[in-house]
Design an enzyme around this catalytic site. Structure first.
Site, PDB file in Angstrom:
ATOM      1  N   ARG A 164     130.996  49.998 -11.214  1.00  0.00           N
ATOM      2  CA  ARG A 164     130.700  51.243 -10.476  1.00  0.00           C
ATOM      3  C   ARG A 164     131.798  51.591  -9.467  1.00  0.00           C
ATOM      4  O   ARG A 164     131.511  52.106  -8.385  1.00  0.00           O
ATOM      5  CB  ARG A 164     129.361  51.144  -9.735  1.00  0.00           C
ATOM      6  CG  ARG A 164     128.152  51.006 -10.639  1.00  0.00           C
ATOM      7  CD  ARG A 164     127.974  52.249 -11.509  1.00  0.00           C
ATOM      8  NE  ARG A 164     126.647  52.300 -12.095  1.00  0.00           N
ATOM      9  CZ  ARG A 164     126.306  51.693 -13.224  1.00  0.00           C
ATOM     10  NH1 ARG A 164     127.190  50.997 -13.905  1.00  0.00           N
ATOM     11  NH2 ARG A 164     125.066  51.807 -13.684  1.00  0.00           N
ATOM     12  N   SER A 238     120.152  55.141 -10.233  1.00  0.00           N
ATOM     13  CA  SER A 238     120.168  53.950  -9.376  1.00  0.00           C
ATOM     14  C   SER A 238     120.686  54.308  -7.994  1.00  0.00           C
ATOM     15  O   SER A 238     121.791  54.825  -7.869  1.00  0.00           O
ATOM     16  CB  SER A 238     121.095  52.875  -9.942  1.00  0.00           C
ATOM     17  OG  SER A 238     120.674  52.463 -11.198  1.00  0.00           O
ATOM     18  N   GLU A 339     124.772  52.796  -4.338  1.00  0.00           N
ATOM     19  CA  GLU A 339     125.641  53.337  -5.389  1.00  0.00           C
ATOM     20  C   GLU A 339     125.885  54.817  -5.112  1.00  0.00           C
ATOM     21  O   GLU A 339     126.947  55.367  -5.397  1.00  0.00           O
ATOM     22  CB  GLU A 339     124.959  53.150  -6.753  1.00  0.00           C
ATOM     23  CG  GLU A 339     125.793  53.691  -7.891  1.00  0.00           C
ATOM     24  CD  GLU A 339     125.108  53.629  -9.247  1.00  0.00           C
ATOM     25  OE1 GLU A 339     124.522  52.605  -9.596  1.00  0.00           O
ATOM     26  OE2 GLU A 339     125.194  54.646  -9.957  1.00  0.00           O
TER      27      GLU A 339
HETATM   28  N1  EPU Z   1     114.211  44.942 -12.839  1.00  0.00           N
HETATM   29  C1  EPU Z   1     113.041  44.647 -12.135  1.00  0.00           C
HETATM   30  N2  EPU Z   1     112.361  45.666 -11.564  1.00  0.00           N
HETATM   31  C2  EPU Z   1     112.755  46.958 -11.643  1.00  0.00           C
HETATM   32  C3  EPU Z   1     113.915  47.266 -12.353  1.00  0.00           C
HETATM   33  C4  EPU Z   1     114.648  46.241 -12.941  1.00  0.00           C
HETATM   34  O1  EPU Z   1     112.651  43.501 -12.030  1.00  0.00           O
HETATM   35  O2  EPU Z   1     112.052  47.820 -11.085  1.00  0.00           O
HETATM   36  C5  EPU Z   1     114.978  43.838 -13.468  1.00  0.00           C
HETATM   37  C6  EPU Z   1     114.361  43.269 -14.706  1.00  0.00           C
HETATM   38  O3  EPU Z   1     114.649  41.887 -14.697  1.00  0.00           O
HETATM   39  C7  EPU Z   1     115.138  43.945 -15.827  1.00  0.00           C
HETATM   40  C8  EPU Z   1     116.508  44.043 -15.200  1.00  0.00           C
HETATM   41  O4  EPU Z   1     116.253  44.316 -13.829  1.00  0.00           O
HETATM   42  O5  EPU Z   1     115.170  43.162 -16.988  1.00  0.00           O
HETATM   43  C9  EPU Z   1     117.387  45.114 -15.795  1.00  0.00           C
HETATM   44  O6  EPU Z   1     116.764  46.380 -15.699  1.00  0.00           O
HETATM   45  P1  EPU Z   1     117.425  47.678 -16.316  1.00  0.00           P
HETATM   46  O7  EPU Z   1     117.803  47.455 -17.728  1.00  0.00           O
HETATM   47  O8  EPU Z   1     116.547  48.836 -16.018  1.00  0.00           O
HETATM   48  O9  EPU Z   1     118.816  47.784 -15.558  1.00  0.00           O
HETATM   49  P2  EPU Z   1     119.249  47.734 -14.050  1.00  0.00           P
HETATM   50  O10 EPU Z   1     120.161  46.578 -13.862  1.00  0.00           O
HETATM   51  O11 EPU Z   1     118.083  47.866 -13.147  1.00  0.00           O
HETATM   52  C10 EPU Z   1     121.455  49.065 -14.533  1.00  0.00           C
HETATM   53  C11 EPU Z   1     122.161  50.287 -14.068  1.00  0.00           C
HETATM   54  C12 EPU Z   1     121.524  51.546 -14.633  1.00  0.00           C
HETATM   55  C13 EPU Z   1     121.587  51.427 -16.158  1.00  0.00           C
HETATM   56  C14 EPU Z   1     120.840  50.169 -16.592  1.00  0.00           C
HETATM   57  C15 EPU Z   1     120.931  49.917 -18.064  1.00  0.00           C
HETATM   58  C16 EPU Z   1     123.074  49.699 -11.909  1.00  0.00           C
HETATM   59  C17 EPU Z   1     123.004  49.898 -10.435  1.00  0.00           C
HETATM   60  N3  EPU Z   1     122.158  50.348 -12.617  1.00  0.00           N
HETATM   61  O12 EPU Z   1     120.133  49.087 -13.969  1.00  0.00           O
HETATM   62  O13 EPU Z   1     122.321  52.644 -14.230  1.00  0.00           O
HETATM   63  O14 EPU Z   1     121.016  52.569 -16.781  1.00  0.00           O
HETATM   64  O15 EPU Z   1     121.445  49.026 -15.934  1.00  0.00           O
HETATM   65  O16 EPU Z   1     122.198  49.464 -18.370  1.00  0.00           O
HETATM   66  O17 EPU Z   1     123.944  48.991 -12.388  1.00  0.00           O
HETATM   67  C18 EPU Z   1     122.620  54.431 -12.703  1.00  0.00           C
HETATM   68  O18 EPU Z   1     123.705  53.920 -12.424  1.00  0.00           O
HETATM   69  O19 EPU Z   1     122.211  55.484 -12.140  1.00  0.00           O
HETATM   70  C19 EPU Z   1     121.745  53.776 -13.667  1.00  0.00           C
HETATM   71  C20 EPU Z   1     120.536  54.218 -13.966  1.00  0.00           C
END
Ligand code: EPU
Length: 343
Positions: A164, A238, A339
């Site tokens: 990012r 995010s 972010e």
């Molecule tokens: N999780 C939780 N609770 C939540 C959300 C996530 O426990 O409310 C944990 C779970 O363990 C889950 C893991 O986080 O398995 C991963 O969740 P998710 O796939 O939704 O991904 P994220 O790491 O929360 C990142 C990006 C998103 C992107 C997704 C998918 C960042 C800050 N965010 O989220 O990006 O869509 O991965 O790759 O890196 C954005 O930047 O606006 C965005 C939405």
């Protein structure tokens, strides 16, 4: 090109918060840009370049000039046996570029489907999702140096891409106007389905990946099921970044919280901020996920996303983010970083 005064930005930020720009201009082509560079409103004021407004939070009026990139156009610039190079102007919507590539059977950005925002904003924070980042296919970025008005090409290696982040968010912040970029896409591919949530979705729905469109449709469905549509509920995706830890920090956390999830990519260990937020709350025994306080809240399906249910101010959202940062630091000793850009 017209410069407007005291311009309302409510519809130009996906949080939908009210704010005004002292000056405002829309740039549709390179002539507009050159003309803009020579105006006193641009030369003598602070500048803010906006694409889709999906990564900003206005906490007050902007006392400078907001410039909206509306430069359009996508075309194939080069092709060989293996690859197709596509140039897109910065004012195109990112998802339209994804569609343009999958319609042509090309591989490379299908995992980045349905990300709100514009092409010009994509390199600034090296957008990423479902195991893929913009930097994986980016060839170069064309930008204008706003001090000299000269066009410069940044090749991928010069962009200092990280999680990012990029040079355009770092040392060159506000110094360049990104006019277009070129992506290198593959004619043949099998797709990247390493990301667990994507792999599980494909398996559960018995989808055998044959085209890049299969992946872009799956990613779109996952995003729609988890992330609020900014047209219906104000948000900027995010709000926080996932947190980097070293191995010792992770091991010490696991002594108290053995269930802490973690991801390792390119030697970097990340803890999902969504998980950390979900484990904290405004008071002991409560949970931020789904929390609502008047017009603002934390999304019920993804704790990383802060929402404006309507009528909230940027200041209120910022205050909520500070309470969340504080609670996570108190419980886990980890510092959440935003972010979203606070203005
Ligand atoms: N999780 C939780 N609770 C939540 C959300 C996530 O426990 O409310 C944990 C779970 O363990 C889950 C893991 O986080 O398995 C991963 O969740 P998710 O796939 O939704 O991904 P994220 O790491 O929360 C990142 C990006 C998103 C992107 C997704 C998918 C960042 C800050 N965010 O989220 O990006 O869509 O991965 O790759 O890196 C954005 O930047 O606006 C965005 C939405």
């Amino acid at each position: 090109m017209k410069i407007e005064k005291d311009f309302d930005l409510t519809k130009l930020n996906t949080f939908g918060v009210k704010a005004q720009a002292k000056f405002f201009a829309e740039v549709k082509n390179e002539e507009d840009l050159v003309e803009l560079f020579n105006t006193p409103e641009f030369r003598d004021n602070q500048r803010l370049f906006l694409g889709g407004g999906s990564n900003v939070l206005f906490t007050k009026n902007f006392e400078g000039i907001v410039v909206l990139n509306r430069m359009k156009g996508m075309n194939v610039v080069k092709e060989d046996e293996e690859n197709v190079f596509i140039k897109s102007m910065g004012g195109e919507f990112w998802h339209d570029l994804v569609k343009f590539t999958v319609e042509r059977g090309l591989w490379g950005i299908e995992n980045l489907a349905f990300i709100p925002g514009t092409v010009g904003a994509a390199p600034v924070q090296n957008i990423g999702a479902y195991g893929v980042e913009l930097k994986d296919t980016l060839e170069n970025v064309e930008a204008y140096d706003i001090d000299t008005g000269k066009q410069v090409i940044f090749y991928k290696d010069e962009c200092e891409f990280g999680y990012r982040s990029s040079i355009f968010k770092g040392k060159y912040k506000g110094k360049y106007f990104i006019s277009s970029l070129v992506l290198k896409l593959s004619k043949r591919g099998k797709g990247n389905t390493d990301y667990k949530i994507l792999r599980d979705y494909l398996e559960e729905n018995k989808i055998k990946v044959e085209t890049s469109r299969d992946i872009s449709e799956a990613v779109t469905a996952i995003r729609k099921s988890k992330l609020p549509d900014p047209i219906l509920i104000g948000n900027a995706g995010s709000f926080f970044k996932n947190v980097f830890v070293d191995r010792e920090e992770l091991e010490s956390l696991r002594k108290t919280y053995p269930e802490v999830p973690s991801f390792e990519e390119e030697g970097i260990i990340k803890i999902p901020a969504g998980w950390l937020i979900e484990k904290c709350g405004p008071r002991d025994g409560t949970n931020w996920k789904g929390y609502r306080e008047g017009n603002i809240g934390v999304h019920e399906k993804q704790a990383l996303v802060l929402v404006n249910y309507g009528g909230a101010t940027g200041e209120e959202i910022k205050n909520l983010s500070e309470k969340i940062i504080f609670s996570v630091s108190l419980k886990f000793g980890l510092l959440l970083e935003r972010e979203v850009n606070l203005i």
